[in-house]
Write a protein that holds these residues in place. Structure first.
Motif, mmCIF file in Angstrom:
data_model
loop_
_atom_site.group_PDB
_atom_site.id
_atom_site.type_symbol
_atom_site.label_atom_id
_atom_site.label_comp_id
_atom_site.label_asym_id
_atom_site.label_seq_id
_atom_site.Cartn_x
_atom_site.Cartn_y
_atom_site.Cartn_z
ATOM 1 N N LEU B 180 0.851 -1.135 -0.040
ATOM 2 C CA LEU B 180 -0.057 -0.064 -0.109
ATOM 3 C C LEU B 180 0.807 1.219 -0.034
ATOM 4 O O LEU B 180 1.827 1.459 1.003
ATOM 5 C CB LEU B 180 -0.956 0.045 1.131
ATOM 6 N N ARG B 200 -4.921 6.136 -1.068
ATOM 7 C CA ARG B 200 -4.021 5.101 -0.868
ATOM 8 C C ARG B 200 -4.117 4.259 -2.126
ATOM 9 O O ARG B 200 -5.226 4.033 -2.508
ATOM 10 C CB ARG B 200 -4.554 4.306 0.382
ATOM 11 N N HIS B 202 -2.874 0.468 -3.913
ATOM 12 C CA HIS B 202 -2.268 -1.059 -3.647
ATOM 13 C C HIS B 202 -1.162 -1.143 -4.949
ATOM 14 O O HIS B 202 -2.232 -1.068 -6.266
ATOM 15 C CB HIS B 202 -3.086 -2.022 -3.208
ATOM 16 N N ASN B 204 1.136 -3.660 -7.069
ATOM 17 C CA ASN B 204 1.962 -5.182 -7.157
ATOM 18 C C ASN B 204 3.452 -4.831 -7.339
ATOM 19 O O ASN B 204 3.797 -3.695 -7.732
ATOM 20 C CB ASN B 204 1.534 -5.963 -8.539
ATOM 21 N N LEU C 180 -8.702 -3.238 1.652
ATOM 22 C CA LEU C 180 -8.037 -4.014 0.391
ATOM 23 C C LEU C 180 -9.094 -4.990 -0.068
ATOM 24 O O LEU C 180 -9.488 -5.806 0.819
ATOM 25 C CB LEU C 180 -6.655 -4.450 0.763
ATOM 26 N N ARG C 200 -5.141 -7.452 -6.251
ATOM 27 C CA ARG C 200 -5.529 -6.381 -4.864
ATOM 28 C C ARG C 200 -5.722 -5.195 -5.163
ATOM 29 O O ARG C 200 -4.885 -4.621 -6.092
ATOM 30 C CB ARG C 200 -4.446 -6.617 -3.923
ATOM 31 N N HIS C 202 -6.993 -1.186 -3.573
ATOM 32 C CA HIS C 202 -7.307 -0.419 -2.363
ATOM 33 C C HIS C 202 -8.659 0.371 -2.619
ATOM 34 O O HIS C 202 -8.524 1.041 -3.425
ATOM 35 C CB HIS C 202 -6.362 0.337 -1.691
#
Lengths: 383, 383, 383, 383
Positions: B180, B200, B202, B204, C180, C200, C202
């Protein structure tokens, strides 16, 4: 007048036309048919360089190797050239450079005429170049008028440019008998290839108006719904009119109850008794239909020319722009001057208030596409 | 720096950029996306007049009643405006008048800042106006480059404008872990609405190149047939490329065996180790596909920003230009500044050699349509 | 269900959709985005011939050597093809020949599946072919609806095609927490490449409506002047709307005081409580702006999918159509299936009343250009 | 022949032309100038309904209230009509319905002619309707040929449609003296308004070829680089040719070393001694220029008509399509039949192998735009 004197006067006249301009005015090209003043000045110069200097002066050094590319208008035979629609994209050469170019060419022409006994062909080419530059003097007015007309600041070219507003007197119809007539250029002076050969035509009896149609007369057509009634218009005219939402001549506009027209002296109230100006052939034809009359053919016009009042507006005729029987083009690259345009255009006869003095001729054949209203065009009726 | 000082420096900088120009260079607009220098100078001035002076000075008298019509770019809320494509058709106002307009507005701004204690909102509007003018300073370069590049005389803006040719060193790939991250503007200085709210995301795990792609690398793509193989390109890119016969970046040309690129210093041989410039997103994407890699997202870029070398070229990202979660537009007419463009555009990050100093920011979001190569854009690879 | 059974049911379904058509209805293509029914039937057949039969059957003889040219849609890797805009210009092959073509290919597929133990790749290609044909079944409806809607005779496809008019109950907003989430396809059944990899994201906390926007709600937007107020619209949307004189959704029309919409059952009065249909992303976005809300992102939608009512209309999301992190295209020519369209398009989620049963999936990513209203698209609000 | 018999034979002939068609062939319209066969059948029927039945039968009930909208071609005076370019978008009415429409109108005409003593005006309108339908029979061939020519399956209309390939014998030049001639329709049978009034013209002495130009002769022009040399072409022709990449007549194609032409009997090897077909005026003119000759005027043609071989191809003349002196349009809506097209078109004289027998006339004036090659047009030289 001596050829050199004529040359110099014509060249000077082009520059005098530009005297009221700001540098910025030399540049824009708001439509493909418009040539920026800068381009006009360069193109007419290139014409002399190409058809006279390059041929008559051994090892002539052109002013700039790229100018032929920039200032060639449409002569396929004279090599590659910039796209017509992009003349306004070029900020360079600057105006100053174009004037230097003019001086360079003028100096060489002067020297050529002073030093050399010109042969007949070169004299003839110089004559064409002079006439060509005169044509561009007229185009200067029509192009600048179009460009200025789009500007929200409504620029004024010259406060005294009221030449558009000459009042007409009463009109009457003159009668001509049926019969064989001779038309086309006769004489020893300069004439374009498209005015020859002189030849016979048979005309039916006809009547032709002694004066041009006035703004007042045309206004009646507009206000009686002429632009909303398809029956007066050619099929292509109706498509043109509806596609472009045309409801009056190009420079007319209504503010409140009053009609105005954009002129080179600014926006001015429409003068009722002045000749109607800046109509397309489509509009001239529709107006004539509405009046139950027609436009004259170019030969009816020419036969009547000595008895009518002409020279205020180019006059649309019903004639298509076609070669005369036995027509021969100018030699060489100048063969492209007139002949290759002889399709889809209409002949205009006479001349206009912005035609350079001495350029007009009763056998002169001007030509434009039928939807083009940008010249100082008017209407004469026949029946 | 005081706000007034910043204002005056910014205003002066715009005029200094124009110092090498001829009057004629201020006028042409060879494509709809180009703004003539004259228009840029007027538009940035109008912006201050409209958003600051008209609101802060009681009974403020605008310099000219038609200038809002001429110099409004795209603010629907601020009234009618001239068509974008017709900016180059207007020879008036002249350059001199535009400079007078600038002086008039500058004088009023100076007086306002001297006489009055500004409230926070006005300060903020002035900040926006200054940043707005800085953006147009960058556009000045890109627009002028395009206009000059079309001119057969190959004009030179400045012999020393070699800023385009900064050699890059070797590149390597930097690793970032999945996780994050926070992105978006944080701080108290000026930032555009589109950089907020900070939020925020996320990511990879990813690798990002430390340097930009060089001309040499891109040339390999070109010479290996990259522009003839549809598999590297988006469907729309392929249509764009085949319709416009695009075979290399816009300012590249091959003469004999050598490649050249048009620069503001004229036509120059392609520098192998300089960063590749003036590619569209379509080209950047196709290049990355050819290399078996991809472009970074804007958030991958932002997270890596402190560890990579940036500022030579705007860097195309894979991200579409979209609002951040919870995005709120600027108030009033300035709400049109960014938000209404958030469709069909791609984000570019970083800044370029022609970005005014101090205008760059690592959260800055530039945006253009994917086929547009005219900014000083480059490519950074990721995988 | 066995693969062969699924194949045959899908193939039969395409033909059953055409049962109400006259032969003439198979031919026209009134816009480039429309495919004539005849072309749809041939194209889906060609797809099986090209990706399955030509690869799995040794010395397979295609039905006709020119059909690949005629029925290839956009696969550059599979050779030359007819121009998309000219599908409606081809009267041949006749409908009867296209049905013979279908039978020929079906017979070979049946024989292949009966005689051979299929390897995994071939099974997978067949699955794609079946899903591909299902997509064209939905396109059949949307294309035919467009074609019929232009016909002054207002044709009826089927009197019982009232599926468009399902009333919605009351809507409420569901709350989701920040955090998430995992999105993307998970499972072992068929899914397109663009739904993977699962990854994933967020999300900030958000609210999403339980039901779609109704005709009544959208009508309020229309009647309150929504199409005349630029502040709700993207800049490109405003250009689209003003250029095309758009004042309401594409199939709506007002007669006197009442609103009607063209449906596959003919022109019918607008049903207030049915979901609003056939809006573009531009319209969906503007409506949301007017309501002070926004559209959900595709991930907000996916996370909420189990708790909302979906399947009546494709739902525009705020998300641009982009590859997921680590996205890998299908192999070979099918790599062109999805990846090359990942620019300038918006994601739609859900499915519609004309989506074939079993084709929908909560990770499914449909995509169209933001100005296209022709699918059975609707609006779900978020905030 | 009785009027009723003539009516019925003409109506039947239109349907017989369609006998070889598949239903699908009745629908497509691949270019704006093409009318689908279905539309042709309906339009000629509407013409009788509108100009005869609606006027002669009290309380006549039209077959369908929307058919006037669908089948009106260009008569502004007869109300709103579908856009010309959208004729191919309409799958309905079906072919079967159009044949019912024809039967309905035929029945009423029969009854009218049986029950009533027709007045002269009605007889004249019926004559026009019959001639109008004959014109559409010719258009049927030219339109279908264009549509089929675009189809990659190269459809054959009729194996025996070799009518295009009639060999010509040797040509010579016939001499005509200068003098006054009478031209225009004289007689009591049917003629269009544009053929009158008969009037005098003066012609210079001229020579006209006894036969048409052959494929072999035209091929020499093509192979000698005629399409690459701007000096033979009008300026507009050159733009047309370069913009559309035209390098040979529209239905010609070269495969290996051999030339083929698409015919209604399929693709066939070019017959050297057959008359050259499907050239535009632009091409006819350029060919004549290359040969150092010209095209005849329409009056030169008419004066020579009794001494030359004509009827295989429509022959382009140098004449623009203009009204004869004293021209009067047909009354009422039929005034739009010819007059409104008298601008920007060229006259063709003679007739062609697909002109219905009995429809040809030596004063007949056909007309098309100069770039249109789709009729069975050929070239006759003059000098």
């Amino acid at each position: 007048m001596e050829l050199l004197e004529k040359y110099l006067l014509t060249r000077k006249a082009s520059e005098q036309l530009c005297a009221p301009l700001a540098i910025e005015d030399y540049v824009p090209q708001p439509a493909e048919f418009v040539s920026p003043p800068k381009w006009n000045l360069g193109h007419t110069t290139w014409f002399f360089e190409e058809i006279v200097l390059s041929r008559c002066i051994k090892n002539y050094k052109t002013y700039h190797p790229k100018f032929s590319y920039i200032f060639n208008s449409y002569y396929q035979a004279l090599g590659e050239r910039a796209k017509r629609a992009q003349r306004g994209d070029l900020s360079r050469p600057t105006v100053e450079e174009v004037y230097s170019y003019r001086k360079y060419v003028d100096d060489h022409i002067c020297q050529l005429l002073t030093d050399t006994e010109l042969d007949e062909e070169t004299e003839s080419l110089l004559e064409i170049g002079i006439n060509h530059e005169q044509q561009h003097q007229e185009l200067f007015y029509t192009d600048l008028k179009y460009t200025f007309s789009l500007n929200p600041l409504i620029p004024v070219y010259a406060e005294k440019a009221y030449c558009e507003d000459i009042a007409l007197g009463d009109s009457s119809f003159l009668d001509f008998d049926a019969g064989l007539y001779e038309v086309g250029y006769k004489g020893t002076g300069f004439a374009y290839d498209n005015e020859s050969p002189r030849h016979r035509v048979h005309l039916n009896a006809y009547n032709i108006a002694s004066k041009l149609v006035t703004n007042q007369e045309y206004l009646e057509f507009v206000e009686s719904g002429g632009y909303e009634n398809s029956s007066y218009w050619h099929d292509e005219a109706w498509t043109w009119l509806t596609t472009n939402t045309i409801t009056a001549p190009v420079y007319w506009q209504k503010q409140g109850e009053k009609w105005y027209q954009y002129t080179l002296a600014g926006l001015r109230e429409l003068q009722s008794d002045a000749p109607c100006t800046h109509v397309s052939y489509f509009e001239a034809y529709a107006f004539a239909q509405w009046r139950g009359m027609r436009l004259p053919t170019e030969f009816e016009w020419e036969v009547a020319a000595d008895m009518i009042n002409w020279g205020q507006r180019w006059e649309w005729t019903e004639s298509a722009y076609l070669p005369y029987p036995g027509y021969t083009k100018f030699d060489g690259a100048l063969g492209e001057y007139n002949g290759k345009f002889m399709v889809n255009q209409k002949v205009l006869r006479g001349s206009s208030v912005v035609t350079p003095k001495g350029h007009e001729r009763k056998t002169y054949r001007n030509f434009f596409h039928p939807h083009m209203p940008y010249q100082f065009n008017g209407i004469r009726l026949a029946k």
